[in-house]
Structure formats: structure tokens, C-alpha cells
Design a protein around this motif. Structure first.
Motif, short mmCIF file in Angstrom:
data_model
loop_
_atom_site.label_atom_id
_atom_site.label_comp_id
_atom_site.label_asym_id
_atom_site.label_seq_id
_atom_site.Cartn_x
_atom_site.Cartn_y
_atom_site.Cartn_z
N UNK A 227 -0.70 6.21 8.72
CA UNK A 227 -0.97 7.11 7.58
C UNK A 227 -1.11 6.33 6.29
N UNK A 228 -0.35 5.26 6.14
CA UNK A 228 -0.44 4.42 4.94
C UNK A 228 -1.86 3.89 4.79
N UNK A 229 -2.42 3.37 5.87
CA UNK A 229 -3.78 2.83 5.80
C UNK A 229 -4.81 3.93 5.58
N UNK A 230 -4.58 5.07 6.25
CA UNK A 230 -5.53 6.18 6.12
C UNK A 230 -5.56 6.71 4.69
N UNK A 231 -4.41 6.91 4.10
CA UNK A 231 -4.34 7.47 2.74
C UNK A 231 -4.75 6.45 1.69
N UNK B 8 2.04 2.34 -3.34
CA UNK B 8 1.02 2.84 -4.27
C UNK B 8 0.54 4.25 -3.95
N UNK B 9 0.91 4.78 -2.79
CA UNK B 9 0.48 6.12 -2.42
C UNK B 9 1.09 7.15 -3.37
N UNK B 10 0.33 8.17 -3.69
CA UNK B 10 0.83 9.22 -4.58
C UNK B 10 2.10 9.84 -4.03
N UNK B 11 3.12 9.90 -4.86
CA UNK B 11 4.38 10.49 -4.47
C UNK B 11 5.21 9.63 -3.54
N UNK B 12 4.90 8.35 -3.48
CA UNK B 12 5.62 7.46 -2.56
C UNK B 12 7.09 7.34 -2.93
N UNK B 13 7.99 7.54 -1.98
CA UNK B 13 9.42 7.36 -2.24
C UNK B 13 9.80 5.88 -2.30
N UNK B 14 8.84 5.01 -1.96
CA UNK B 14 9.12 3.57 -1.92
C UNK B 14 8.66 2.86 -3.19
N UNK B 15 8.27 3.66 -4.21
CA UNK B 15 7.71 3.06 -5.43
C UNK B 15 8.65 2.05 -6.06
N UNK C 285 0.83 -1.20 0.00
CA UNK C 285 0.00 0.00 0.00
C UNK C 285 0.86 1.25 0.00
N UNK C 286 1.95 1.23 0.77
CA UNK C 286 2.84 2.39 0.85
C UNK C 286 3.47 2.69 -0.51
#
Length: 751
Positions: A579-583, A544-551, A541-542
Motif C-alpha cells: 500500500x505504501x508503494x501504491x499510495x 510522506x503519505x497523507x495522515x501517516x502515523x510514522x511522520x 515513503x510511508x
């Protein structure tokens, strides 16, 4: 995602002496036990037990009891008929070979204190009074309860309880013993010991419509109790929920459902009301015990002290209706290097209830005799007892012909001896004194199986960053709540306060009973796996978040700690797990896991898996009175990874104290003229009190085991007691020059 939210990521919980997470509930009295749950209209039951060891009930009169206002019913064999369990075989019941004891099945009496009636009333006091009005007549029959009188009637069991391994001899022990330069031969005997946990056995059955039951039971396995109830009464599992969130000690007595569970469910279903049945302290002596055992050891060695032959025979008691077995003699073929070993284990059926597993069943008994005999051999050879053990040390399991997954017993000997000051020991008995006290130093080895059983765990992570993990395991005071919380928190990188571990509920995912020192390894590994699964889902999930540095980062390149995911290469790149789950907009992440994986099983099968220990004991014996006191103990234990040094030390401390008790105090006196255990209370059944407990030092020897399980955990519940009683006995000999082979060692035997 910035550094402003980061905290120190160098945090771990495994290996830390974390306080018990359930400690506050216990010390404030908020932790509820099986006999403390109340509901309106709760009825109470009192059990009546047989005063004879064998015979038949000829008549039962309940009329006077039933005249008492508030008495609901008296249950006996006369009005309990047709239950499904009466037709179930051994295989179906998953019990010991034979026919399990069935309360109220017939008028036959099989052992003294057998439950024969249940009086149910509106209050406990009323039920107790009414029980005195029930009149039961008996016809006695001939009985036999003495093991010593019947040693020649022993038979070799072909099968036994789960985990029983028929002992295997090897080489030519008789020939080797004849050729030995030095030989010792001795017989050892100990009487029965009874479990005496602080919490008495109790079951509170809350009755709902349509025979739905919620049961609070004192047990080491809620699924065990649930299975028992559904089979005995023909109920559906979905209609029977068993809970046991807190247990006030058990030590093996809660492995099998005890008869108060049967009686409370029986009454609740019949009367369509909630019922509680609690056993008295005296009735706690009516079921299983550590079996009375006679053992004979023959050890032969060459002049240098190398073992040439071992012969170990054990004869124990069992009931006439079940075959109770223990691995008593097996340890003599595994602890030391010796090519010629003869092992024999026999049982004598007696008119007693079936024995029951008690802390370190078999090993506490067998190692006691072996290690006393090793001390006798050391003196026959005129060498130091520790030196004799070092001469016969082995890195290979001689019985299995394979390596141990890990074995650091050598460091147990070394560190234990150093901390104890063994090098200052005077060799000759009666050579060390302190005023009128003779001082004795004794030592012993210890060994136990490092077991794993199938277990599952379930975990749910919510957007507030809170993790809940559950499994139908138990915590009998060992610290299961705490160490599972530690494993989960470290694995997923959450603060300890954000993790909740739940257990003791039959609606949770499968876990075996808590026993055999297997829970930390079995359930702990399942918790590890399920939290790793959650971790992987969170990281996906982290990414896939917009702007994730872990992409474009792999999970191996990030750290989960303190509730954050942080890049190893750039600590400025971080995000809170919550925050990962919330976003991501997810309500929760939920996973299940098991502890067993095929590749691990294949690897483990190539090795012997055991814990080891070395115990050093100092005693003082009053030269005039023969009174013995243990003044100092050092226990060095090699048990793989220590999840929590604080709770682990507590486990070993309890084991050491019980070992002292086994050596000097505990003995349930069986009057063979009456066929009855006479001292069935805590006034006459001797256990050590605070004044009897010495300075105890526990050393956890470093031991890394990458084979046993991913955590490297071996378990500590049993190893703490093993070898303690023999070390005490050996110290008593060193102090007095008197070799006592009948346990417990009392002052009359020293004289």
C-alpha cells in the motif's frame, strides 16, 4: 492504516528449516540443466581423448568421418589457429602459476585422456559414430606419473593459486622433538580422488547473428565462464551471456571452466550454429582431481600430554605446466597450542593434468594426517584421544597470534562426546565386540577458514508487494536459492512467498564463484544490505503519505513483518508495504549493494576467522573377513549463525558421507606403467552407496559471531568432510589394533 489488516508480527525466517524454494522444480524435472536446453538446428559434439600420457600427435586423418552424412566438422590442432588466448599470460588468465592447458594448441600430449579432437554432427549418435572413424597416430615419449618414486624431487612453490599461504614454521621444532618425553613419527599416503557429481559437464551454446552467444554452462561461477570465453575468443562481454540456473553438483570441479565450454564455443563460432558438447563419465576423469599426497608427521609431548613440538611435511603432485597448491600443512600450526612447529610443503611435477580444488582442498588432506597422528600420540601417552585434544586446546590462533572471531570447539567436543556416549568407550584396542564384529570408536577435530569475498546484490520491490533479488552467484545444490530468499524475506519483513531470488546469470550484478564455503556469508550479507536499503526507502515513503502515523517516528521504532509496517509503541498503527508503494505512486523501488564495508574489514582483520568441528565415529570390523562398516557418526559443528538448519544439515551429511568415502572407498588407480587412471567410471571407482551410510547425527553448536559479518554466518560446505576420514581411521585402529596409514583403508590392509 488500522489494525484490521495486521497479522502476527513475531515472524522470522533466519534459523528456520524452510523447504527448498527450488525443490518442486527439481523433483518434477522442470529444473533445466546445462545439457537440457534445446533449439532448432542444434549440433552435437563428441570429444576424442589421447590414449597416451606424453608424446606427440604425428598424423590425423578425418576423411572417413567427414564422409558420413550429417557430420559438420572435425576440430583438431591442425585447423584451430590464432585464438587470442594463446598469447595470454598467467596474470591475464587469472589461473594457476604456469601455462594453462590449451585444447588444440599444438600436437604435444601432456597427459593421458587429453582432448585431441572434436567431432560435430547433426545428432549425438552420429557424432559418436563418426568419432570412431577419426584416425590419430601418436609418437610416445618417456613419462613419469608416480609420486612415490619421485618424493625426493619435490620443490617448494614460491607462489600458488589464490588463497595459498606458504606455511610458516615457528620456534625450534627439532630441538623440542628431541627433548619430548613421548614422540610419534608416521607417514600417511592417499591416492587421487576424482569429482563425480551426478551432472556431467556440459555446455549448450545458442548462436545468434554477429557472433552473439547465449551459453548454458555447468559452472560454479557464470562470470568466470563469461570472462574465459571473451578472453579466449576475443569477444565483447555484452555479446556473451552465460547462464547456469541449476547445477547438479560440482564440489570444486566447476571452479575453472572445463574444456567442453571451449569446444562448444569454438564450434558455434566457426559453424555459425548452436552447439552442445557434453563430456562422458569417463571424460569426467580427464581433468582435475584431489592430488595424490604423501605426508610425514612427528609429534612430541611431555608426560602430561602437552605438545612440545610438531613437524609436518607434505609432498603433493602437480602437472608439469602449472603449479597447483593447497594449504595442507598449515592446519597443524593452528589447531593446537604448541610453540615449536616445523611445516614444509613441496610439489612434484608429473605427467598428469593439473589437480583441482575438491571439497575442503588441503584441509581434508592435512587434517587427516594430523588427527591420525594425534590419535597415535594419545596411545603412546596412554591417555584418552579426546583428553589429549582438550589438554592442547587454545583460544588463540597460535600461528597468527590473535584471537578467533569466535570459537566454540570446546562445546563441539562436549556435546559431540555426550551424544555419542564417548564416556562408555573402552580404552584398549580390540576390547569392544558385538558377536564376530570388533567395535571401534574414533574421533577427530576439524577446522576450516570462514571466508568472505566481494559480492553484490540487486533488489526490486514492486507495488504488488513482491520483491525480486538477484546476484550472479550459483547454487550447486547447497541451498543458495533458499537461504537468500530467507534473508531477504526477514530483512524486509515480507512473506516468503512474496520473495524471489534469482542467480546463475552473467547479466546480474557481480558475485564470486560458489566455493570455499563463502557464498552464504558473502552474497548473504550483500542481500541483507540491499534489503535494508529497500526498507529505508519504503519507510521514507510511508512517512510522506497523507495522515501517516510514522511522520515523526524513526525506523528503529517500527517493525517490518508479514508485509506490514507496524509501530512498536502502538500496534494499531500499521500499513501494508504494498500500500505504501501504491499510495506513493512509484513504479518500483530498486537498490544495489555490496557485502563489504571498510569498518567491517578493519574489525575482521584483527581476528582469525574459522569454523570448527568434532567428529565421533563408530565402526564394526568383521573379525574373520576384515570388512569394515561405519555404523554411527556424530558431527558437532560450530559455524556461527545457521540460516537454515535443514539445508545446513544436508551440507554436513554430504560432507560426512564423503569423509567416509575418503577413508574407505575412493581411490582413482593410477597405472604408472601406462600413465593412466584405470578405473575411470562409476563401475570401478568406488563410492559409498545407501548400504554404506550409517546413522549420522549432526549437532549445530550455538555460536554467536558479531565480527565475522552482520549475519554471523561462517559457511558449511567444507567443514562437514574435515576430520571424518581420520575419525574413521582412528576407529578402525581402536577396533582392530592395526594402524593403517595408507588410504583408502581396505580389508587387505586391515588383515
Amino acid at each position: 492504516m488500522n489494525a484490521s489488516n495486521t497479522t502476527n508480527t513475531d515472524t522470522s525466517y533466519i534459523g528456520r528449516p524452510v523447504n527448498r524454494v527450488d525443490g518442486v522444480l527439481k523433483v518434477t524435472g522442470k529444473a533445466q540443466y546445462a545439457g537440457e536446453y534445446n533449439t532448432s538446428g542444434l549440433l552435437h559434439g563428441i570429444v576424442i581423448c589421447s590414449p597416451i600420457p606424453r608424446g606427440k600427435i604425428t598424423s590425423v586423418s578425418t576423411s572417413d568421418a567427414l564422409k558420413v552424412k550429417g557430420v559438420k566438422k572435425v576440430f583438431t590442432h591442425e585447423n584451430v589457429k590464432g585464438l587470442p588466448w594463446f598469447d595470454l599470460s598467467y596474470k591475464d588468465m587469472e589461473l594457476l602459476p604456469g601455462s594453462p592447458f590449451r585444447p588444440f594448441y599444438s600436437n604435444e600430449i601432456l597427459f593421458s585422456q587429453q582432448p585431441v579432437a572434436l567431432v560435430v554432427a547433426e545428432s549425438l549418435e552420429l557424432a559418436r559414430y563418426a568419432s570412431t572413424l577419426v584416425r590419430i597416430q601418436y609418437e610416445t615419449a618417456e613419462f613419469e606419473t608416480s609420486l612415490e618414486r619421485n618424493l625426493k624431487k619435490g620443490f617448494t612453490p614460491r607462489r600458488g593459486k589464490t588463497g595459498y599461504e606458504k606455511p610458516k614454521s615457528r620456534g625450534k621444532a627439532e630441538r623440542a622433538l628431541k627433548k619430548a618425553d613421548v614422540k610419534v613419527e608416521a607417514a600417511y599416503f592417499h591416492g587421487a580422488e576424482h569429482h563425480n557429481p551426478m551432472e556431467m559437464f556440459s555446455s549448450t551454446v545458442l548462436y545468434e547473428n554477429d557472433d552473439k552467444l547465449t551459453i548454458y554452462d555447468k559452472t560454479q561461477g557464470v562470470l568466470n565462464s563469461q570472462s574465459y570465453v571473451t578472453r579466449v575468443f576475443g569477444l565483447k562481454s555484452k555479446n556473451v551471456r552465460v547462464l547456469s540456473p541449476f547445477v547438479g553438483g560440482a564440489f570444486g570441479s566447476g571452479l575453472r571452466p572445463q574444456y567442453q565450454l571451449f569446444m562448444s564455443v569454438l564450434a558455434a563460432l566457426d559453424l555459425k550454429q548452436s552447439v552442445r558438447v557434453t563430456l562422458t563419465r569417463q571424460q569426467m576423469f580427464s581433468f582435475g582431481h584431489r592430488p595424490i599426497t604423501w605426508q610425514k608427521l612427528e609429534l612430541g609431548a611431555n608426560k602430561e600430554g602437552r605438545l612440545m613440538g610438531i613437524s609436518h611435511t607434505a609432498i603433493s603432485e602437480t602437472s608439469r605446466f602449472e603449479t597447483y597448491t593447497e594449504n595442507v600443512v598449515n592446519w597443524s600450526g593452528r589447531l593446537y597450542e604448541c610453540e615449536n612447529v616445523r611445516l614444509d610443503y613441496q610439489l612434484v611435477p608429473l605427467d598428469v593434468n593439473s589437480p583441482l580444488d575438491m571439497r575442503a582442498p588441503g584441509a581434508a588432506t592435512g587434517v587427516l594426517a594430523l588427527e591420525c597422528a594425534m590419535d597415535e600420540l594419545a596411545y603412546a601417552l596412554n591417555i584418552d584421544p579426546l583428553e589429549l585434544r582438550l589438554k592442547n586446546y587454545t583460544e588463540i590462533d597460535p600461528a597468527m597470534k590473535r584471537a578467533f572471531s569466535s570459537k566454540n570447539l570446546m562445546d563441539c567436543y562436549k556435546q559431540g562426546a555426550e551424544h555419542f556416549g564417548w564416556e562408555k568407550r573402552s580404552y584398549q584396542p580390540r576390547s569392544m565386540k558385538d558377536g564376530k564384529h570388533l567395535i571401534g570408536w574414533g574421533m577427530s577435530s576439524g577446522m576450516w577458514d570462514a571466508m568472505m569475498m566481494p559480492a553484490r546484490a540487486k533488489a526490486r520491490l514492486t507495488p504488488d508487494g513482491k520483491l525480486t533479488v538477484s546476484s550472479a552467484t550459483a547454487d550447486i545444490g547447497t541451498g543458495t536459492y533458499t537461504i537468500m530468499t530467507q534473508i531477504a524475506a526477514e530483512t524486509l519483513g515480507l512473506p516468503l512467498n512474496d520473495v524471489t531470488f534469482m542467480l546463475g546469470d552473467s547479466s546480474f550484478v557481480f558475485a564470486p564463484f560458489e566455493g570455499g564455503s563463502s557464498t552464504a556469508a558473502s552474497v548473504g550479507t550483500a542481500v541483507l544490505y540491499v534489503c535494508q536499503n529497500i526498507k529505508e526507502e519504503v519507510f521514507k515513503l510511508a512517512q510522506k503519505i497523507d495522515g501517516s502515523p510514522f511522520h515523526n517516528t524513526s525506523i528503529e521504532k517500527v517493525v517490518f513483518a508479514n508485509g506490514y509496517i507496524t509501530s512498536e509503541d502502538d500496534p494499531q498503527q500499521t500499513i501494508a508495504i504494498a500500500e505504501v508503494l501504491q499510495r506513493s505512486g512509484v513504479k518500483f523501488i530498486e537498490e544495489k549493494s555490496t557485502d563489504l564495508k571498510l569498518k567491517n574489514l578493519i574489525k575482521q582483520g584483527k581476528y582469525s576467522r574459522n569454523t570448527h568441528s568434532a567428529v565421533f565415529v563408530e565402526v564394526k570390523v568383521d573379525e574373520d573377513l576384515g570388512m569394515i562398516s561405519v555404523t554411527r557418526v556424530v558431527s558437532a559443528v560450530a559455524a556461527g549463525t545457521i540460516i537454515n538448519p535443514k539445508t545446513s544439515r544436508s551440507q554436513v551429511l554430504g560432507g560426512v558421507i564423503w569423509g567416509i568415502s575418503m577413508a574407505l572407498h575412493e581411490d582413482t588407480f593410477l597405472d604408472n606403467n601406462l600413465g593412466r587412471f584405470m578405473n575411470h567410471d562409476l563401475a570401478e571407482y568406488h563410492i559409498p552407496v545407501h548400504a554404506d551410510n550409517p546413522e549420522i547425527e549432526v549437532i549445530f553448536v550455538r555460536e554467536k559471531d558479531e565480527i565475522i559479518n552482520p549475519l554471523g554466518v561462517k559457511g558449511l560446505g567444507e567443514i562437514g568432510i574435515i576430520g571424518v576420514a581420520s575419525a574413521v581411521a582412528n576407529a578402525v585402529f581402536h577396533a582392530t589394533g592395526k594402524r593403517v596409514r595408507e588410504f583408502p583403508i581396505t580389508l587387505d590392509k586391515v588383515f
